[in-house]
Design a protein around this motif. Structure first.
Motif, mmCIF file in Angstrom:
data_model
loop_
_atom_site.group_PDB
_atom_site.id
_atom_site.type_symbol
_atom_site.label_atom_id
_atom_site.label_comp_id
_atom_site.label_asym_id
_atom_site.label_seq_id
_atom_site.Cartn_x
_atom_site.Cartn_y
_atom_site.Cartn_z
ATOM 1 N N VAL A 25 2.686 1.707 -3.505
ATOM 2 C CA VAL A 25 1.755 2.192 -4.534
ATOM 3 C C VAL A 25 1.526 3.687 -4.373
ATOM 4 C CG1 VAL A 25 -0.646 2.094 -5.319
ATOM 5 C CG2 VAL A 25 0.606 -0.023 -4.901
ATOM 6 N N TYR A 26 1.382 4.141 -3.129
ATOM 7 C CA TYR A 26 1.186 5.578 -2.891
ATOM 8 C C TYR A 26 2.432 6.363 -3.313
ATOM 9 C CZ TYR A 26 1.200 9.994 -0.345
ATOM 10 O OH TYR A 26 1.309 11.311 -0.032
ATOM 11 N N GLU A 27 3.602 5.894 -2.923
ATOM 12 C CA GLU A 27 4.842 6.611 -3.278
ATOM 13 C C GLU A 27 5.011 6.707 -4.794
ATOM 14 O OE1 GLU A 27 7.753 4.296 -1.314
ATOM 15 O OE2 GLU A 27 7.248 5.016 0.713
ATOM 16 N N ASN A 28 4.753 5.592 -5.496
ATOM 17 C CA ASN A 28 4.858 5.627 -6.956
ATOM 18 C C ASN A 28 3.801 6.534 -7.577
ATOM 19 O OD1 ASN A 28 6.972 3.854 -6.815
ATOM 20 N ND2 ASN A 28 5.777 2.041 -7.346
ATOM 21 N N LEU A 29 2.609 6.572 -6.952
ATOM 22 C CA LEU A 29 1.558 7.462 -7.451
ATOM 23 C C LEU A 29 1.990 8.917 -7.366
ATOM 24 C CD1 LEU A 29 -1.325 8.231 -8.321
ATOM 25 C CD2 LEU A 29 -1.996 8.022 -5.915
ATOM 26 N N ILE A 30 2.573 9.317 -6.242
ATOM 27 C CA ILE A 30 3.010 10.706 -6.069
ATOM 28 C C ILE A 30 4.095 11.050 -7.095
ATOM 29 C CG2 ILE A 30 4.111 12.326 -4.488
ATOM 30 C CD1 ILE A 30 1.197 11.582 -3.868
ATOM 31 N N ILE A 31 5.011 10.109 -7.317
ATOM 32 C CA ILE A 31 6.069 10.352 -8.307
ATOM 33 C C ILE A 31 5.469 10.519 -9.699
ATOM 34 C CG2 ILE A 31 8.062 9.307 -9.449
ATOM 35 C CD1 ILE A 31 8.707 7.935 -6.764
ATOM 36 N N GLU A 32 4.546 9.630 -10.062
ATOM 37 C CA GLU A 32 3.950 9.690 -11.394
ATOM 38 C C GLU A 32 3.054 10.925 -11.544
ATOM 39 O OE1 GLU A 32 3.148 8.466 -15.310
ATOM 40 O OE2 GLU A 32 4.717 7.958 -13.857
ATOM 41 N N PHE A 33 2.291 11.231 -10.494
ATOM 42 C CA PHE A 33 1.419 12.410 -10.529
ATOM 43 C C PHE A 33 2.252 13.684 -10.680
ATOM 44 C CE2 PHE A 33 -1.063 15.727 -8.284
ATOM 45 C CZ PHE A 33 -2.193 15.722 -9.086
ATOM 46 N N SER A 34 3.327 13.785 -9.917
ATOM 47 C CA SER A 34 4.205 14.962 -10.004
ATOM 48 C C SER A 34 4.850 15.053 -11.384
ATOM 49 C CB SER A 34 5.289 14.891 -8.921
ATOM 50 O OG SER A 34 4.713 14.835 -7.640
ATOM 51 N N SER A 35 5.285 13.905 -11.915
ATOM 52 C CA SER A 35 5.919 13.901 -13.226
ATOM 53 C C SER A 35 4.942 14.348 -14.301
ATOM 54 C CB SER A 35 6.446 12.497 -13.534
ATOM 55 O OG SER A 35 6.966 12.437 -14.836
ATOM 56 N N ARG A 36 3.718 13.779 -14.247
ATOM 57 C CA ARG A 36 2.708 14.172 -15.236
ATOM 58 C C ARG A 36 2.362 15.643 -15.098
ATOM 59 N NH1 ARG A 36 -1.659 11.254 -17.505
ATOM 60 N NH2 ARG A 36 -0.356 9.405 -17.203
ATOM 61 N N TYR A 37 2.264 16.097 -13.868
ATOM 62 C CA TYR A 37 1.931 17.498 -13.601
ATOM 63 C C TYR A 37 3.007 18.425 -14.178
ATOM 64 C CZ TYR A 37 0.897 21.660 -10.755
ATOM 65 O OH TYR A 37 0.614 22.930 -10.338
ATOM 66 N N ARG A 38 4.267 18.126 -13.906
ATOM 67 C CA ARG A 38 5.367 18.983 -14.390
ATOM 68 C C ARG A 38 5.439 18.976 -15.916
ATOM 69 N NH1 ARG A 38 5.688 21.762 -9.873
ATOM 70 N NH2 ARG A 38 6.130 20.443 -8.073
ATOM 71 N N ASP A 39 5.275 17.795 -16.512
ATOM 72 C CA ASP A 39 5.357 17.712 -17.969
ATOM 73 C C ASP A 39 4.283 18.562 -18.633
ATOM 74 O OD1 ASP A 39 7.481 16.021 -17.734
ATOM 75 O OD2 ASP A 39 6.328 14.175 -18.083
ATOM 76 N N GLU A 40 3.079 18.486 -18.122
ATOM 77 C CA GLU A 40 1.999 19.226 -18.766
ATOM 78 C C GLU A 40 2.082 20.721 -18.469
ATOM 79 O OE1 GLU A 40 -1.753 17.421 -18.060
ATOM 80 O OE2 GLU A 40 -1.205 15.577 -19.104
ATOM 81 N N ILE A 41 2.603 21.075 -17.292
ATOM 82 C CA ILE A 41 2.839 22.493 -17.010
ATOM 83 C C ILE A 41 3.839 23.063 -18.022
ATOM 84 C CG2 ILE A 41 4.078 23.998 -15.400
ATOM 85 C CD1 ILE A 41 1.312 23.799 -14.577
ATOM 86 N N LEU A 42 4.900 22.297 -18.296
ATOM 87 C CA LEU A 42 5.907 22.757 -19.262
ATOM 88 C C LEU A 42 5.303 22.893 -20.660
ATOM 89 C CD1 LEU A 42 9.057 20.723 -18.144
ATOM 90 C CD2 LEU A 42 8.709 23.190 -17.962
ATOM 91 N N ALA A 75 0.832 -1.206 0.000
ATOM 92 C CA ALA A 75 0.000 0.000 0.000
ATOM 93 C C ALA A 75 0.870 1.261 0.000
ATOM 94 C CB ALA A 75 -0.938 -0.012 1.201
ATOM 95 N N GLU A 76 1.931 1.262 0.804
ATOM 96 C CA GLU A 76 2.808 2.436 0.874
ATOM 97 C C GLU A 76 3.545 2.668 -0.449
ATOM 98 O OE1 GLU A 76 5.342 1.630 4.175
ATOM 99 O OE2 GLU A 76 4.011 2.610 5.633
#
Length: 692
Positions: A156-173, A153-154
């Motif tokens: 999956v959450y850590e990987n989610l935050i990494i992927e969410f942040s990565s997707r967020y930064r890419d689309e912001i750029l 469970a932990e």
């Protein structure tokens, strides 16, 4: 059926219940032995979308998906896709080295949202749930190790935050690059527009525009800017309306056709046009009056009435088109009406803005040609300047979004060490599981006991004889353990009382005969033993009887009375012996026996059908008070029917719970067809005493 009958069935089938209980207890303990203990650990993730949305810009090109990413109508679906994506799930499997029983890394199909049996077979998994369509997600890790369930469970959450942040930064750029390009394009266009204005003023000596022109130009610029904003809002509202319709297609494959029919309804189209007219009128009134003016209030009241009619009509159309419950289509109709009202309001606003722009442009057209041309150049320049300022604001917002700390937008409830998922109780509590298994076993045992009783086609009680055969029971011979297979001078028959009562009942039934033939549907029913004991008991008084062994295929009477199988019935049928030579005396002067004989008969039925057997019976009547004929089982041939035809009455012997009803009915119907009277039924080998 009375309660007493139910209890009889249960008692008769008690071993089925006992076996069911034993098997269920053994099965439960076996499952507990082979099934690994599975633990689960729950974590919750809450995305605070209100913290994210203010940083996203509406003015970027539509191909930038970032703007759609945080819209409330589809944000949760996008996040759920991220949670179940390859980087998150496969990354968890790889990081923790999660393998199946064969030592191979688990696949995503086996790991994500596993079924109960997949969890038991693989021993690991993760389940993702969107909690009641809210902004919260539940992540449940499963494992045979409680600590590993927590780690799943932990991770999956850590990987989610990494992927969410990565997707967020890419689309912001991506958004930033798009806005930068538009800023550059608008700045070049604005510079060119300013140059054209300056050159036009210089060539036409127009240096100070009139106040009227400035006022009109300023108003047109403001109105066009407001119109652009309204157009973007209308596009978003139409997208939201389309999303509502698409969202309702998820579980209704034909829902698209339903919406086509609804929106083509003449009533709904009429309400939409009426709302557009009323909204346009309201916008025009608000240009002249305050919101407290009576005309404004009346217009709003009219809009509320038509809106209610539109929502009611939509619910009505939905309820006739789909089979879901009223809560479902009420919610859909309410969301649809609210989104439709927003598009209508914005359309009305655009109509009013277009009308206002048109009026001001007409005012400009009345200004002298050169000043009007100058005004056109100024309008274009000012419009570009407004767009440029707006893009600068968007650019600043994007920079702020890039600095956003996503940790402040996500709330995380960490998982605890795994708790038991299956079995719920501890394995050491064998007594509890055994008690549960006994309860379940009793239920199954009762079910099968009554099922077998329903499917049982044998005869077990005197009620069965009456209901299923329409015959009377004249005797019930009990089951005797270690019953002697021979009869001698000192033998006391255990069936003596039943045999005396048998003949008493036969007389009460209005039947008195000197010839009795015992018949049964199949072998092993105890017919020869019963015939021998009847003959033995009935000759203990002053009656003289003869017992004929008519079972020429498998004789047995001679064994019961310890007589040699020499000259007998078969020799008489072949004409090899006379009447006197076939009679064997027994220990009793009142009881004689005619054994089957030792001669081999190729076709016993042909010999029995001859007049010789009938003459034998007729001759015996002159010397004996009672003739008892033991016959072969009906299943082996028609010998018993032929022997029963010699002016005799048939006693039908049935072994309790053994003979199928079909074979008994076949025998009874055959006897009735050849007009042989059945004087009664003997239930043999009765396990429980029956009182007739």
């Amino acid at each position: 059926m009375e309660l007493k009958e139910y209890w009889k069935i249960i008692w008769r089938r008690k071993w089925i219940i006992v076996y069911a209980v034993i098997l269920m207890v053994l099965f439960t303990n076996f499952i507990l032995l082979i099934t690994p203990t599975i633990y689960k650990s729950n974590a919750k993730v809450i995305f605070n979308m209100q913290e994210i949305e203010p940083y996203f810009i509406d003015g970027v090109p539509s191909d930038i998906t970032l703007m759609r990413f945080v819209k409330s109508e589809n944000a949760m679906g996008t996040i759920e896709e991220l949670i179940e994506s390859v980087p998150v799930i496969q990354g968890t499997i790889n990081k923790l080295g999660l393998k199946d029983s064969d030592g191979k890394l688990l696949t995503m199909d086996d790991f994500v949202d596993p079924s109960f049996f997949q969890i038991l077979s693989k021993g690991k998994g993760v389940e993702i749930n969107n909690l009641e369509a809210s902004e919260a997600f539940e992540i449940i890790g499963y494992s045979e190790d409680p600590a590993q369930a927590q780690n799943i469970a932990e991770t999956v959450y850590e990987n989610l935050i990494i992927e969410f942040s990565s997707r967020y930064r890419d689309e912001i750029l991506n958004a930033k690059r798009a806005v930068e390009k538009r800023l550059l394009d608008v700045r070049v266009s604005l510079s060119e527009a300013d140059i054209r204005v300056s050159e036009y003023k210089s060539s036409n000596k127009l240096y100070v525009p009139t106040t009227q022109i400035n006022s009109l130009l300023s108003g047109i610029v403001d109105l066009k800017k407001e119109k652009e904003t309204a157009l973007r809002s209308l596009s978003e509202a139409e997208t939201s309306l389309d999303n509502i319709k698409r969202a309702s297609w998820v579980d209704q494959q034909k829902f698209k056709d339903v919406w086509v029919k609804i929106e083509s309804s003449s009533m709904i189209e009429y309400y939409r046009k009426q709302l557009l007219t009323n909204e346009t009128a309201l916008e025009m009134l608000l240009l002249e009056y305050t919101s407290e003016h009576p005309d404004v209030k009346i217009a709003r009241k009219n809009i509320e009435v038509v809106t209610g009619l539109l929502e009611t009509e939509t619910k009505k159309r939905l309820s006739t088109q789909i089979m879901e419950g009223p809560v479902f289509y009420n919610t859909i109709a309410q969301d649809y009406t609210e989104a439709l009202m927003k598009t209508i309001k914005l359309t009305a606003r655009l109509n009013v803005l277009s009308a206002q722009i048109g009026e001001k442009e007409k005012g400009l057209s009345r200004i002298p040609e050169k000043e009007r041309q100058l005004s056109d150049l100024l309008i274009k320049a000012n419009s570009l300047r407004s767009v440029y300022v707006s893009l600068l604001e968007d650019f600043e917002n994007i920079n702020s979004a890039m600095e956003l700390d996503l940790a402040n937008t996500i709330l995380f409830q960490p998982p605890q060490e795994g708790t038991r998922y299956f079995p719920q109780l501890v394995k050491d509590d064998w007594f509890t599981y055994s008690v549960l298994a006994v309860g379940v076993g009793v239920v199954f045992g009762l079910f099968f006991a009554f099922l077998f009783n329903y499917l049982d086609s044998t005869i077990r009680t005197i009620n069965d004889v009456k209901k299923k055969l329409n015959q009377e029971t004249v005797a019930a011979f009990p089951q005797i353990k270690d019953l002697p297979l021979t009869i001698s001078a000192g033998t006391i028959s255990p069936f003596a009382n039943e045999i005396h009562n048998l003949f008493s009942r036969i007389k009460l039934l209005g039947t008195d005969t000197k010839i009795i033939t015992l018949v049964s549907p199949s072998g092993g029913d105890g017919k020869s033993i019963a015939a021998s004991h009847i003959a033995h008991v009935m000759t203990q008084g002053d009656k003289k009887a003869v017992l004929i062994d008519g079972n020429l295929r498998n004789p047995g009477i001679h064994k019961i009375f310890n007589l040699p199988l020499s000259t007998g019935f078969s020799e008489f049928l072949l004409g090899e012996a006379n009447f006197e030579s076939i009679i064997s005396n027994t220990f009793s002067s009142n009881l004689d026996v005619i054994t089957a004989g030792s001669a081999a008969l190729a076709d016993p039925q042909s010999n029995l059908q001859s007049d010789i057997s009938a003459q034998l019976v007729k001759s015996l009547l002159e010397y004996y008070d009672l003739i008892i004929i033991d016959t072969p089982p009906f299943a082996s041939g028609n010998d018993s029917l032929i022997l029963s035809a010699h002016d005799s009455k048939a006693l039908l012997l049935i072994r309790e719970g053994e003979n199928p009803l079909s074979s008994i009915n076949n025998l009874v119907s055959t006897l009735e067809k050849i007009k042989i009277e059945i004087i009664g039924v003997i239930l043999n080998n009765v396990r429980k005493q029956i009182y007739l």
